[in-house]
Design an enzyme around this catalytic site. Sequence first.
Site, PDB file in Angstrom:
ATOM      1  N   LYS A 184     -12.628 106.242 -19.418  1.00  0.00           N
ATOM      2  CA  LYS A 184     -12.498 106.963 -20.506  1.00  0.00           C
ATOM      3  C   LYS A 184     -11.421 106.068 -21.438  1.00  0.00           C
ATOM      4  CE  LYS A 184     -15.032 110.517 -19.497  1.00  0.00           C
ATOM      5  NZ  LYS A 184     -14.942 111.824 -18.457  1.00  0.00           N
TER       6      LYS A 184
HETATM    7  C1  PLP Z   1     -16.041 112.223 -17.882  1.00  0.00           C
HETATM    8  C2  PLP Z   1     -15.924 114.200 -18.431  1.00  0.00           C
HETATM    9  C3  PLP Z   1     -15.377 114.902 -18.404  1.00  0.00           C
HETATM   10  C4  PLP Z   1     -14.189 115.422 -16.604  1.00  0.00           C
HETATM   11  O1  PLP Z   1     -13.701 114.291 -16.799  1.00  0.00           O
HETATM   12  P1  PLP Z   1     -12.540 114.525 -15.102  1.00  0.00           P
HETATM   13  O2  PLP Z   1     -11.508 113.332 -15.912  1.00  0.00           O
HETATM   14  O3  PLP Z   1     -13.472 113.046 -14.504  1.00  0.00           O
HETATM   15  O4  PLP Z   1     -12.709 115.501 -14.877  1.00  0.00           O
HETATM   16  C5  PLP Z   1     -15.345 116.537 -18.828  1.00  0.00           C
HETATM   17  N1  PLP Z   1     -15.765 116.139 -19.692  1.00  0.00           N
HETATM   18  C6  PLP Z   1     -16.837 115.281 -20.386  1.00  0.00           C
HETATM   19  C7  PLP Z   1     -17.965 114.927 -21.818  1.00  0.00           C
HETATM   20  C8  PLP Z   1     -16.754 113.943 -20.220  1.00  0.00           C
HETATM   21  O5  PLP Z   1     -16.818 112.887 -20.451  1.00  0.00           O
END
Ligand code: PLP
Length: 386
Positions: A184
Amino acid sequence: MRRDFLVFGSPLIEQPEIEEVVASMKSGWLGTGPKVHKFEEMYKKYKGSKYAMAVNSCTAALHLSLLAIGIKPGDEVIVPTMTFTSTASVVIHTGGIPVFADCKKDTMNIDPEDIKRKITPRTKAIIPVHFAGRACEMDAIMDIAERHNLRVIEDCAHAIETEYHGKQAGTFGDLGCFSFYVTKNIVTGEGGMAITDNEEYSSTIKIMALHGMSKDAWKRFGDSGYKHYQVLYAGYKYNMMDLQAAIGIHQLPRVDHQWKRRQEIWNMYNEAFKDLPVFTPAPVESDTKHAYHLYNLLLDIERLKISRDDFLDMMTKRNIGIGVHYVALHLHPFYQNAFGYKIGGLPNAEWVSERTVSIPLSAKLTDEDVEYVIEAVNSILTLNLS
Ligand SMILES: *Cc1c(COP(=O)(O)O)cnc(C)c1O
């Protein structure tokens, strides 16, 4: 041909967070503590929300947000089918039912018109996802929510920097949920954050994230002496560690710097691919800020003699890591078996699912990396015109 594999979504880690993690290790305070508190303070200042609650993933933040707004077994929650599975699986964890809405072909964001069609007397909430960092149509979505008395939880996993009409993503709905997973825009390894202006939601999430123990139970082993806690609910183990926050408190101040680099790469890609048999991302809507989390190409497969999956293989053979965001949720076996979804029901998302590919977009990429990716996409597509 490059020798090393270009890892998709590899984060940019710098010296200050390395030193901060080491300092946490040496201090012996690894778990939830002062650094988590500091990261929360920094984050709510950054987003302009009253409260910020750090947890160990965006998935946890979404789950706790649904509990905070009171989702109960049998309640329906409208989510886009064009998203990651946890946007929908958290609804199931509360006993609720995820109801899928289609996306728009060009923005890949949830279509407000389809939200309207999916509303029933059991609908309680909507979870819009700011896809790839592009703001959803929040005016339309909040208007629908108001008319039907629905709660809104924004899935901002892609949308740390996103703004819409001068307002921060995550501050439109009742709650906004962020991810600091390794790929991210800001990373803590695993990590997430929920933000809200509602004190009750904030305290429910704090309590439920740490075993349902009364607030500030994390301080019980601190130097101000042992404090009794009370168990108020059967809670979860979703708290963020200081080891994770140690990374976040140095990543967050660089958020704009990294955003500018990704914007630069985004513009290079747009320019390089404009004459190829692909749909490049739709222009950024006026009066919005795109977080440039993912760069999606939609392959114009009618003009190619290869499929999207062939393209993925060819990129991998050239040592480039790629992603698929996403094969729509209603096309996966679990959602088909559990809820009877079939192909044909959500046509735009199905169209995207067959064509989409995400190419590397990280502040860590050098100009040479970017040129290498451009050259690979260019030659694969021009050599495979139908
Ligand atoms: C990455 C992601 C999540 C989950 O995030 P985590 O921190 O890995 O639990 C949820 N929604 C979307 C759209 C994502 O890309």
